[in-house]
Write a protein that holds these residues in place. Structure first.
Motif, PDB file in Angstrom:
ATOM      1  N   VAL A  80       0.814  -1.220   0.000  1.00 31.25           N
ATOM      2  CA  VAL A  80       0.000   0.000   0.000  1.00 31.25           C
ATOM      3  C   VAL A  80       0.852   1.277   0.000  1.00 31.25           C
ATOM      4  O   VAL A  80       0.605   2.178  -0.813  1.00 31.25           O
ATOM      5  N   PRO A  81       1.873   1.420   0.866  1.00 27.99           N
ATOM      6  CA  PRO A  81       2.650   2.672   0.837  1.00 27.99           C
ATOM      7  C   PRO A  81       3.337   2.921  -0.508  1.00 27.99           C
ATOM      8  O   PRO A  81       3.415   4.066  -0.961  1.00 27.99           O
ATOM      9  N   VAL A  82       3.807   1.864  -1.155  1.00 27.40           N
ATOM     10  CA  VAL A  82       4.460   2.009  -2.462  1.00 27.40           C
ATOM     11  C   VAL A  82       3.426   2.408  -3.511  1.00 27.40           C
ATOM     12  O   VAL A  82       3.661   3.294  -4.333  1.00 27.40           O
ATOM     13  N   TRP A  83       2.250   1.765  -3.483  1.00 30.71           N
ATOM     14  CA  TRP A  83       1.181   2.110  -4.429  1.00 30.71           C
ATOM     15  C   TRP A  83       0.785   3.569  -4.260  1.00 30.71           C
ATOM     16  O   TRP A  83       0.611   4.285  -5.251  1.00 30.71           O
ATOM     17  N   GLU A  84       0.627   4.020  -3.027  1.00 30.42           N
ATOM     18  CA  GLU A  84       0.233   5.409  -2.790  1.00 30.42           C
ATOM     19  C   GLU A  84       1.272   6.376  -3.341  1.00 30.42           C
ATOM     20  O   GLU A  84       0.926   7.409  -3.919  1.00 30.42           O
ATOM     21  N   GLU A  85       2.550   6.041  -3.204  1.00 29.23           N
ATOM     22  CA  GLU A  85       3.621   6.884  -3.741  1.00 29.23           C
ATOM     23  C   GLU A  85       3.579   6.904  -5.274  1.00 29.23           C
ATOM     24  O   GLU A  85       3.675   7.968  -5.897  1.00 29.23           O
ATOM     25  N   VAL A  86       3.433   5.742  -5.884  1.00 28.96           N
ATOM     26  CA  VAL A  86       3.365   5.657  -7.343  1.00 28.96           C
ATOM     27  C   VAL A  86       2.149   6.410  -7.864  1.00 28.96           C
ATOM     28  O   VAL A  86       2.249   7.200  -8.820  1.00 28.96           O
ATOM     29  N   ALA A  87       0.997   6.197  -7.252  1.00 31.35           N
ATOM     30  CA  ALA A  87      -0.232   6.869  -7.683  1.00 31.35           C
ATOM     31  C   ALA A  87      -0.104   8.380  -7.560  1.00 31.35           C
ATOM     32  O   ALA A  87      -0.542   9.126  -8.448  1.00 31.35           O
TER      33      ALA A  87
END
Length: 104
Positions: A6-13
């Protein structure tokens, strides 16, 4: 199929959203499709994840047999055949890796 914590997805998004020109119809459509295909996957009490039928179909896993390949802060889920098709021939891989590692 790429799996993001989730933290990586939020950064990418966030990065994608900040770089997206909302008036570029094609890029906006690609990003809408990319984010629209995202699904949150739960980990059960035994540390397993359950892939949806649509995810299995997306990667062509007709027999539910998949491989999990680590990729730094994400991992990729492949079928055996999909992974084999994506591999770079050994000699080319060695040269590319040497070029990349020389820049580190």
């Amino acid at each position: 199929l790429v799996v993001y914590p989730v933290p990586v997805w939020e950064e990418v998004a966030s990065k994608l959203k900040n770089r997206l020109n909302m008036f570029d119809r094609v890029k906006k459509g690609v990003m809408m499709q990319f984010s629209g295909l995202a699904e949150e996957i739960e980990i059960d009490n035994q540390g397993r994840i359950l892939l949806s039928k649509s995810n299995l179909e997306f990667i062509g896993a007709t027999n539910n047999e998949v491989r999990f390949i680590g990729n730094f802060d994400t991992f990729v889920i492949w079928t055996r055949e999909g992974q084999a098709k994506s591999m770079i021939p050994d000699e080319e891989f060695e040269q590319l890796l040497e070029d990349i590692m020389a820049d580190i």
